[in-house]
Design an enzyme around this catalytic site. Sequence first.
Site, PDB file in Angstrom:
ATOM      1  N   HIS A 118     -36.541  -4.284  27.773  1.00  0.00           N
ATOM      2  CA  HIS A 118     -35.956  -4.644  26.490  1.00  0.00           C
ATOM      3  C   HIS A 118     -34.445  -4.584  26.512  1.00  0.00           C
ATOM      4  O   HIS A 118     -33.761  -5.446  25.958  1.00  0.00           O
ATOM      5  CB  HIS A 118     -36.496  -3.712  25.407  1.00  0.00           C
ATOM      6  CG  HIS A 118     -37.926  -3.964  25.100  1.00  0.00           C
ATOM      7  ND1 HIS A 118     -38.758  -3.025  24.574  1.00  0.00           N
ATOM      8  CD2 HIS A 118     -38.657  -5.081  25.256  1.00  0.00           C
ATOM      9  CE1 HIS A 118     -39.958  -3.549  24.412  1.00  0.00           C
ATOM     10  NE2 HIS A 118     -39.921  -4.789  24.827  1.00  0.00           N
ATOM     11  N   ASP A 149     -42.961 -13.502  42.876  1.00  0.00           N
ATOM     12  CA  ASP A 149     -44.005 -13.122  43.823  1.00  0.00           C
ATOM     13  C   ASP A 149     -43.839 -13.825  45.166  1.00  0.00           C
ATOM     14  O   ASP A 149     -44.110 -13.245  46.210  1.00  0.00           O
ATOM     15  CB  ASP A 149     -45.390 -13.436  43.237  1.00  0.00           C
ATOM     16  CG  ASP A 149     -45.830 -12.356  42.284  1.00  0.00           C
ATOM     17  OD1 ASP A 149     -45.639 -11.167  42.605  1.00  0.00           O
ATOM     18  OD2 ASP A 149     -46.336 -12.687  41.198  1.00  0.00           O
ATOM     19  N   CYS A 190     -40.527 -21.289  37.877  1.00  0.00           N
ATOM     20  CA  CYS A 190     -40.474 -20.392  36.719  1.00  0.00           C
ATOM     21  C   CYS A 190     -40.194 -18.952  37.094  1.00  0.00           C
ATOM     22  O   CYS A 190     -40.272 -18.063  36.253  1.00  0.00           O
ATOM     23  CB  CYS A 190     -41.752 -20.498  35.902  1.00  0.00           C
ATOM     24  SG  CYS A 190     -43.220 -20.073  36.837  1.00  0.00           S
TER      25      CYS A 190
END
Length: 581
Positions: free
Chosen positions: A200, A466, A513
């Site tokens: 956050h 990843d 992405c």
Amino acid sequence: MSKVTRDHSSQELAGVGLSPGIAFGTAYAVESPSAAFYPIGIARKEVPRQLRRLRAALKESKRQLQKAKRKFEAELPKDHSHIIDAHLLILEDHQLLGEIEEKIQKELQSPERAVREAAQNWISVYRSLEDPFFRERGSDVEEVVQRIISNLTELDPHVTDGLPEDLILVASEASLFLLVEYPLERIKGLVVKKGGTTSHGIIIARSYQIPVVSGIPNFKEIIRTGDTLIVDGTSGVVLVRPTGREMRSCRARIKKQEKRQLTLVGDQEPCVTSDGRRIFLYANVEIGSEVSVGMRLGGGGIGLFRSEYIYMKDKKEPVSEEEQFKIYKKLAEEVEDRPAIIRTLDFGDERHPYFSPILGETETALGLRGIRLSLKYPEIFRDQIRAILRASVYGNLKIVLPMISSVDEVLEARRLIQAAQEELLREGVAINSQIEVGVMVEVPAAIILMEALCAHADFFAVGTNDLIQYTLAAGRADDHIADLFNPLHPAVLKSLARVARVAAGEDSMALVCGEIASHPVYARLLIGMGFRHLSMSPYAIPEVKQRLRETSYLEACAMVEDVLRQSTLSEVESCVKLTEF
Ligand code: PEP
Ligand code: MG
């Protein structure tokens, strides 16, 4: 860490840029309030008084949070107040509060110790999770704990009197409250030990355009309060005690940056390179409320909707088809005719307690996650697919399958999607039976099989977070090998170039992405490879859009050609010229 002595007075520390931009200012090392001493045990007769202390501290914590929420609502897009709400929910959690009171009443623990101990179990579970998003929820609990403890011990954790006007906060974590409790207008930059890109604090830092660099080992020993620092969140570098020349160049970049920022907000115009190539930018989102932010900041749709988050609402059962349907319908309506790509469930065993008893200790990164989990639990996959299909008539939804490592997985997933379509049609439910089904490219096997996958994928979404981890065998969340997790590694670049080339040859859409798409330097490399679709954090869209407009596609292609001929990281870095763009 690369630690290079530049001249007698400046030192360059290389880390990871979590929020782009450049700033200079005065270092201020933030201490953790939990370092304070507190009593361990209490006498039985003290219990009522200690419970009153606890309640007063909880009340004060709530008051402070509500005040912070009002401040956020006034200064930030409204969508951010959910961040404070998450902290309020933790503060009001009956189970947690019950455990704390029990520790005081039955085990005669001091309230401070009881709070710390009761919360520690939660924190450990969250921190053990592989997904950065859920790991960050452990940081939320930790922040709430620190707040309660500092209110109990009447510590004022952040003394703001006499703070310099140009603060560079140096802290362990980019926590939300670091940004809320210091005067935001004075915070020019952050240097933190850790803080995943989904934390956050980092989200807020990005929306305030505060550059953040993390992952510099021993930085607290090198940087002292009062040092002048240049924080370059774009290239992930901190300069300690910069020279006059470095300061001049920094000021020039800040000027340029400010000029750009004036024109950044809410630009809905298309992104076209200086030589006329159209590039499509989209937003990555984890929660529904970020969708409107992504659109307002100029996103042409949602390139990645990480659906895992909605599964965490209920700890006992996976979220129902009906509940998912409502969420996806809202998403479809919000993006209107723009595309929204929903990624099917992508977490491993312990990311949702429902799966834990069955899966035991399976590895998260290399184990039963992504499509593997969905194929093992077809009834859960079916619910999600039915929900997406039902919502598909309300907008332009697409499906993407995560962690694909074989053609067989795609065939099996498509078979289940087909079955769900037929079932819904039999029930007389309207669906888009032409819904596109894409494949995430994030396992090297998928790159090797690109040509074969083209026959079964309507599009590709490259998850570089990843992909880098699996290509380089370097865990994406492991601080010890953060320097190995490098998007510029020649093997990563060659892999990405191959995806772009094969997809273009087969006329398949390929979208990137992973986090690198949010970084203008990498974005330029990606378009030079041939990618035309990039999806990123909503807050990165205006900056990337602006930078790509200043970029020549042909020059980017030439740079990529040059880069792909290199075999070492340093050769690549010298071709890319990290700081000049
Ligand atoms: C990625 O791996 O790059 C990706 C986009 O997915 P996530 O970060 O959610 O794993
Ligand atoms: Mg991924």
